[in-house]
Design a protein around this motif. Structure first.
Motif, PDB file in Angstrom:
ATOM      1  N   TYR A  55       1.330  -5.302   8.407  1.00 15.20           N
ATOM      2  CA  TYR A  55       1.980  -4.046   8.748  1.00 15.20           C
ATOM      3  C   TYR A  55       3.017  -3.699   7.684  1.00 15.20           C
ATOM      4  CZ  TYR A  55      -0.022  -4.884  13.351  1.00 15.20           C
ATOM      5  OH  TYR A  55      -0.887  -5.117  14.387  1.00 15.20           O
ATOM      6  N   ALA A  56       3.267  -2.400   7.530  1.00 17.07           N
ATOM      7  CA  ALA A  56       4.331  -1.954   6.632  1.00 17.07           C
ATOM      8  C   ALA A  56       5.668  -2.192   7.325  1.00 17.07           C
ATOM      9  CB  ALA A  56       4.163  -0.478   6.303  1.00 17.07           C
ATOM     10  N   HIS A  57       6.649  -2.645   6.553  1.00 16.49           N
ATOM     11  CA  HIS A  57       7.976  -2.942   7.075  1.00 16.49           C
ATOM     12  C   HIS A  57       8.996  -2.328   6.120  1.00 16.49           C
ATOM     13  CE1 HIS A  57      11.085  -5.224   9.162  1.00 16.49           C
ATOM     14  NE2 HIS A  57      11.553  -5.566   7.986  1.00 16.49           N
ATOM     15  N   ALA A  58       9.881  -1.464   6.643  1.00 14.72           N
ATOM     16  CA  ALA A  58      10.888  -0.799   5.812  1.00 14.72           C
ATOM     17  C   ALA A  58      11.916  -1.806   5.315  1.00 14.72           C
ATOM     18  CB  ALA A  58      11.580   0.315   6.593  1.00 14.72           C
ATOM     19  N   ILE A  59      12.287  -1.684   4.044  1.00 15.32           N
ATOM     20  CA  ILE A  59      13.245  -2.579   3.403  1.00 15.32           C
ATOM     21  C   ILE A  59      14.560  -1.833   3.193  1.00 15.32           C
ATOM     22  CG2 ILE A  59      13.734  -3.951   1.345  1.00 15.32           C
ATOM     23  CD1 ILE A  59      11.390  -4.947   3.049  1.00 15.32           C
ATOM     24  N   SER A  60      15.648  -2.444   3.605  1.00 12.92           N
ATOM     25  CA  SER A  60      16.972  -1.866   3.391  1.00 12.92           C
ATOM     26  C   SER A  60      17.356  -2.014   1.926  1.00 12.92           C
ATOM     27  CB  SER A  60      17.998  -2.589   4.264  1.00 12.92           C
ATOM     28  OG  SER A  60      19.290  -2.218   3.898  1.00 12.92           O
ATOM     29  N   THR A  61      18.001  -1.001   1.385  1.00  9.56           N
ATOM     30  CA  THR A  61      18.457  -1.073  -0.005  1.00  9.56           C
ATOM     31  C   THR A  61      19.968  -1.273  -0.084  1.00  9.56           C
ATOM     32  OG1 THR A  61      18.627   1.334  -0.104  1.00  9.56           O
ATOM     33  CG2 THR A  61      16.558   0.352  -0.863  1.00  9.56           C
ATOM     34  N   GLY A  62      20.585  -1.600   1.056  1.00 12.11           N
ATOM     35  CA  GLY A  62      22.020  -1.849   1.066  1.00 12.11           C
ATOM     36  C   GLY A  62      22.678  -1.297   2.308  1.00 12.11           C
ATOM     37  N   LEU A  71      10.006  11.992   4.822  1.00  9.89           N
ATOM     38  CA  LEU A  71      10.328  10.843   3.983  1.00  9.89           C
ATOM     39  C   LEU A  71       9.150  10.469   3.082  1.00  9.89           C
ATOM     40  CD1 LEU A  71      12.129   8.459   6.496  1.00  9.89           C
ATOM     41  CD2 LEU A  71      13.163   9.737   4.619  1.00  9.89           C
ATOM     42  N   GLU A  72       9.469   9.945   1.920  1.00  8.23           N
ATOM     43  CA  GLU A  72       8.456   9.412   1.028  1.00  8.23           C
ATOM     44  C   GLU A  72       8.651   7.910   0.947  1.00  8.23           C
ATOM     45  OE1 GLU A  72       8.218  11.375  -2.724  1.00  8.23           O
ATOM     46  OE2 GLU A  72       8.471  13.357  -1.824  1.00  8.23           O
ATOM     47  N   PHE A  73       7.539   7.176   0.773  1.00 12.33           N
ATOM     48  CA  PHE A  73       7.578   5.727   0.796  1.00 12.33           C
ATOM     49  C   PHE A  73       7.010   5.146  -0.495  1.00 12.33           C
ATOM     50  CE2 PHE A  73       7.219   7.316   5.087  1.00 12.33           C
ATOM     51  CZ  PHE A  73       8.282   6.681   5.714  1.00 12.33           C
ATOM     52  N   LYS A  74       7.524   3.969  -0.847  1.00 14.30           N
ATOM     53  CA  LYS A  74       7.077   3.265  -2.053  1.00 14.30           C
ATOM     54  C   LYS A  74       6.884   1.803  -1.668  1.00 14.30           C
ATOM     55  CE  LYS A  74       9.341   1.580  -6.112  1.00 14.30           C
ATOM     56  NZ  LYS A  74      10.517   1.692  -6.960  1.00 14.30           N
ATOM     57  N   LEU A  75       5.695   1.261  -1.979  1.00 10.40           N
ATOM     58  CA  LEU A  75       5.401  -0.139  -1.662  1.00 10.40           C
ATOM     59  C   LEU A  75       6.115  -1.048  -2.648  1.00 10.40           C
ATOM     60  CD1 LEU A  75       3.853  -2.024   0.202  1.00 10.40           C
ATOM     61  CD2 LEU A  75       1.961  -1.934  -1.421  1.00 10.40           C
ATOM     62  N   GLN A  76       6.864  -2.008  -2.121  1.00  7.46           N
ATOM     63  CA  GLN A  76       7.609  -2.955  -2.939  1.00  7.46           C
ATOM     64  C   GLN A  76       6.616  -3.964  -3.531  1.00  7.46           C
ATOM     65  OE1 GLN A  76      10.060  -5.942  -0.982  1.00  7.46           O
ATOM     66  NE2 GLN A  76      11.791  -5.214  -2.197  1.00  7.46           N
ATOM     67  N   ALA A  77       6.755  -4.239  -4.806  1.00  4.93           N
ATOM     68  CA  ALA A  77       5.879  -5.201  -5.475  1.00  4.93           C
ATOM     69  C   ALA A  77       6.120  -6.590  -4.906  1.00  4.93           C
ATOM     70  CB  ALA A  77       6.143  -5.197  -6.969  1.00  4.93           C
ATOM     71  N   SER A  78       5.058  -7.341  -4.710  1.00  3.87           N
ATOM     72  CA  SER A  78       5.171  -8.694  -4.144  1.00  3.87           C
ATOM     73  C   SER A  78       5.571  -9.695  -5.187  1.00  3.87           C
ATOM     74  CB  SER A  78       3.841  -9.128  -3.541  1.00  3.87           C
ATOM     75  OG  SER A  78       3.480  -8.255  -2.511  1.00  3.87           O
TER      76      SER A  78
END
Length: 127
Positions: A22-29, A120-127
């Protein structure tokens, strides 16, 4: 842009099922009260300590009003309200405050915030 990453989760209702991703939102601070006060002070003639005092007073008054069972309307952000979880009972007469297992905060976003969530726009974080 909101960063998301892929996480694996098991099905809690079926231990034998293969986990799904599943996609999980990542906090940036985080932004604290001091930073908010600084940002507000840069947009008006009020100084940082004054903004900080207003934000602290707002915080205390929101808590007081929620403790009294009121819905707190927070402008264009939305409404805050206390909710409870409780044990189920067979008869309405059996329901009392001892049935309550926990309290939580409900937030219902206002129209402007709901609109923002849809764009909102989303960007997948590189693993």
């Amino acid at each position: 842009m909101i960063e998301v990453k892929s996480i694996s989760r098991k099905n809690p209702q079926d231990d034998t099922a293969v986990p799904k991703f599943y996609a999980h939102a990542i906090s940036t601070g985080k932004v604290d009260f001091e930073r908010l006060a600084y940002l507000v002070s840069n947009q008006c003639t009020v100084r940082v300590p004054d903004c900080l005092a207003v934000l602290r007073a707002l915080e205390m008054n929101m808590i007081d009003e929620l403790e009294q069972g009121k819905i707190v309307q927070f402008g264009e952000l939305g409404n805050f309200q206390i909710g409870v979880r409780s044990e189920g009972k067979a008869l309405t007469e059996e329901v009392n405050s001892n049935c309550i297992t926990s309290a939580h905060l409900n937030f219902r976003p206002a129209k402007r915030l709901r609109k923002m969530l849809k764009t909102l726009e989303f960007k997948l974080q590189a693993s």
